[in-house]
Motif scaffolding. Structure first.
Motif, PDB file in Angstrom:
ATOM      1  N   GLY A 278       0.811  -1.208   0.000  1.00 30.60           N
ATOM      2  CA  GLY A 278       0.000   0.000   0.000  1.00 30.60           C
ATOM      3  C   GLY A 278       0.848   1.262   0.000  1.00 30.60           C
ATOM      4  O   GLY A 278       0.542   2.240  -0.682  1.00 30.60           O
ATOM      5  N   ALA A 281       2.364   1.570  -3.469  1.00 26.67           N
ATOM      6  CA  ALA A 281       1.359   1.943  -4.465  1.00 26.67           C
ATOM      7  C   ALA A 281       1.010   3.424  -4.385  1.00 26.67           C
ATOM      8  O   ALA A 281       0.696   4.047  -5.405  1.00 26.67           O
ATOM      9  N   ALA A 282       1.055   4.001  -3.182  1.00 21.55           N
ATOM     10  CA  ALA A 282       0.742   5.428  -3.023  1.00 21.55           C
ATOM     11  C   ALA A 282       1.952   6.323  -3.281  1.00 21.55           C
ATOM     12  O   ALA A 282       1.850   7.542  -3.137  1.00 21.55           O
ATOM     13  N   TYR A 283       3.069   5.728  -3.675  1.00 20.21           N
ATOM     14  CA  TYR A 283       4.292   6.521  -3.876  1.00 20.21           C
ATOM     15  C   TYR A 283       4.158   7.398  -5.111  1.00 20.21           C
ATOM     16  O   TYR A 283       3.653   6.983  -6.153  1.00 20.21           O
ATOM     17  N   GLN A 284       4.604   8.638  -4.988  1.00 17.96           N
ATOM     18  CA  GLN A 284       4.674   9.586  -6.091  1.00 17.96           C
ATOM     19  C   GLN A 284       6.131   9.940  -6.341  1.00 17.96           C
ATOM     20  O   GLN A 284       6.898  10.106  -5.390  1.00 17.96           O
TER      21      GLN A 284
END
Length: 528
Positions: A278, A281-284
């Protein structure tokens, strides 16, 4: 039908959703459960096999006990009835044969202590030998040569008769006497014995009281006397609490092992990996992963993996910052270059204009004006390209052609001061290469029309074509109608330039000599 290219087929295969897959926890439960279930089944089978062996041993002992009891009862009853049969035969011939009566009384002398009795009567019922039977014992009416009747709770009555019917005998064997016959065998297991005949039953030996989970195995043995059957029952291996535990324990252990294995893997691996997934996956791009939630994971390998992801994101963030800084510098440099090019074009235009004012002859002034118009066309394209550089959408042909037409009117020669240029240009966007070629082509065509007829009206139209991503550039004027002057100017100067621009646009340049129109299709990048 033509088959799709391999590239399109591969793209379609990649776009298809992946088949559903089992999670790691489900796979663990299936593998561990399947493996341990085999072991649990083996343990349950071993327990059942042990119980089956115990049942086989109990059945063997029961069979031996039943044969011994049946042999003891049959031997005693058969001996007594044989003696009675001999006495009945003798007294049927001679009712006063006292020796035969004495022999029968001698056979029953020992049984009489337990209540056994016999009675021999003639055809009319007169007593020939023996003693009357107890009044509580009903006299059976069986007329067969050998008969039997069970008196429930009392005993057994056997009867024999002379072939001619002149004498008959009945013997009563009380329950204690019958019980004494089987008590001599000293059974090791608790056994229930009973004599059965035509639905009647005489219980000889009472076993212990059975519980609700106890099982009983019975054996029926023929005595060979008047259809009598000895039913012998003994308890099989009981369903005890220990047996239930032995059967249920492997299954409980299997279930506990599966649940514990799933819980351990879920807590140690699956849940931390899900949290890490999670976070990733939320990494920018440009951010640094916050792995504080994963740092408490029990598995050291997962913590090491989280640290690796964090180090990678730090490196990517550093690179992103460097790229952003380099992009800013590149943008500033590009703006500076465009600014200098624009200034240089303005300086060149000013120098041409300055020299044009000092020209003495009309030919020199016309040459300076022609050069200045081309420099102005290039400057217009460059200025619009620089203005659109920030959004990178493309150059707007409407504004560019409008400014270009204004510059041409301003630099027109004195004899063409009244030239009219009408515009019908759609708001279409093109890239810089197409814009430069279109600007020069429009400039060359308008100048060709001015040299052929300085007072002619010129119409410039740019509209979307039927083909997607294309537009049609059309310049129409009466000065472009086929004439000797037009052919002379095209062959001497303008034709070669216009053909070169058409090759740069990768499209044929069409000329309609009757209507005086030049037309070419150019690529566009969109609409404004």
């Amino acid at each position: 039908m033509a088959s799709a290219p391999p590239q399109e087929t591969e793209a379609v295969e990649r776009l298809r959703p992946a088949p559903p897959r089992l999670t790691t926890g489900a796979k663990l439960v299936l593998v561990l459960g399947g493996t341990l279930l085999i072991l649990a089944a083996i343990a349950v089978f071993a327990t059942l096999q042990t119980t089956r062996l115990a049942d086989s041993e109990a059945s063997g002992r029961l069979r031996i006990a039943a044969n011994e009891d049946a042999r003891a009862i049959a031997a005693e009853l058969m001996g007594d009835m044989t003696a009675l049969r001999v006495a009945v035969r003798a007294m049927g011939q001679d009712p006063l044969d006292m020796p035969s009566c004495a022999r029968a009384q001698g056979v029953f002398a020992q049984q009489s202590l337990t209540g056994a009795r016999f009675l021999i009567t003639d055809r009319s019922g007169r007593t020939l030998c023996g003693v009357p039977l107890p009044s509580a014992v009903p006299m059976p009416v069986d007329g067969s040569p050998i008969g039997a009747d069970i008196l429930p709770g009392n005993g057994l009555v056997l009867s024999v008769a002379h072939q001619g019917g002149r004498a008959q005998a009945r013997a009563f064997f009380p329950l204690p006497f019958l019980q004494s016959l089987i008590e001599q065998n000293n059974h090791s297991d608790p056994i229930v014995s009973a004599l059965e005949l035509d639905g009647e039953s005489l219980l000889l030996e009472q076993g212990e009281k059975r519980g609700p989970l106890e099982r009983v195995k019975s054996i029926r043995t023929e005595l060979g006397i008047a259809g009598l059957v000895l039913r012998t029952s003994a308890p099989s291996a009981p369903i005890t609490s220990s047996l239930i535990v032995a059967l249920a324990l492997p299954l409980l252990m299997w279930l506990a092992a599966v649940l514990i294995g799933w819980f351990v893997v879920d807590r140690l691996l699956i849940r931390p990996l899900r949290q890490l997934r999670g976070i990733v996956a939320a990494y920018q791009p440009g951010e640094v992963l916050d792995i504080s939630r994963v740092e408490a994971a029990p598995a050291q390998e997962i913590r090491d993996l989280a640290d690796t992801f964090e180090a990678i994101t730090r490196t990517v963030a550093t690179h992103e910052a460097g790229l952003a800084e380099g992009l800013v510098r590149q943008t500033k440099l590009t703006r500076e270059v465009h600014h200098r090019v624009k200034n240089n074009l303005q300086v060149i235009s000013s120098l041409i204009n300055f020299h044009a004012r000092g020209a003495t002859g009309p030919e020199a002034m016309a040459a300076y004006s022609s050069i200045q118009r081309r420099v102005d066309a290039l400057a217009v394209v460059h200025r619009h390209h620089f203005a659109e550089l920030e959004e990178n959408r493309g150059l707007n042909l409407r504004t560019m052609i409008g400014e270009l037409a204004a510059n041409i009117r301003a630099t027109a020669p004195e004899n063409a001061a009244g030239i009219g240029i009408s515009l019908d240009v759609a708001p279409l966007l093109v890239n810089q290469d197409v814009a430069v070629a279109v600007a020069f082509l429009v400039t060359e065509t308008i100048e060709l029309a001015m040299n052929c007829d300085p007072a002619a009206q010129i119409r410039v139209a740019i509209k979307p074509a039927e083909q997607e991503g294309r537009a049609v550039v059309r310049v129409v004027s009466r000065a472009l109608v086929e004439t000797d002057e037009l052919r002379h100017l095209i062959g001497k100067r303008y034709g070669r330039v216009m053909e070169g621009l058409a090759r740069q646009l990768r499209a044929p340049l069409h000329h309609d000599p009757l209507t005086g129109a030049y037309e070419i299709a150019v690529p566009i990048v969109g609409r404004d």
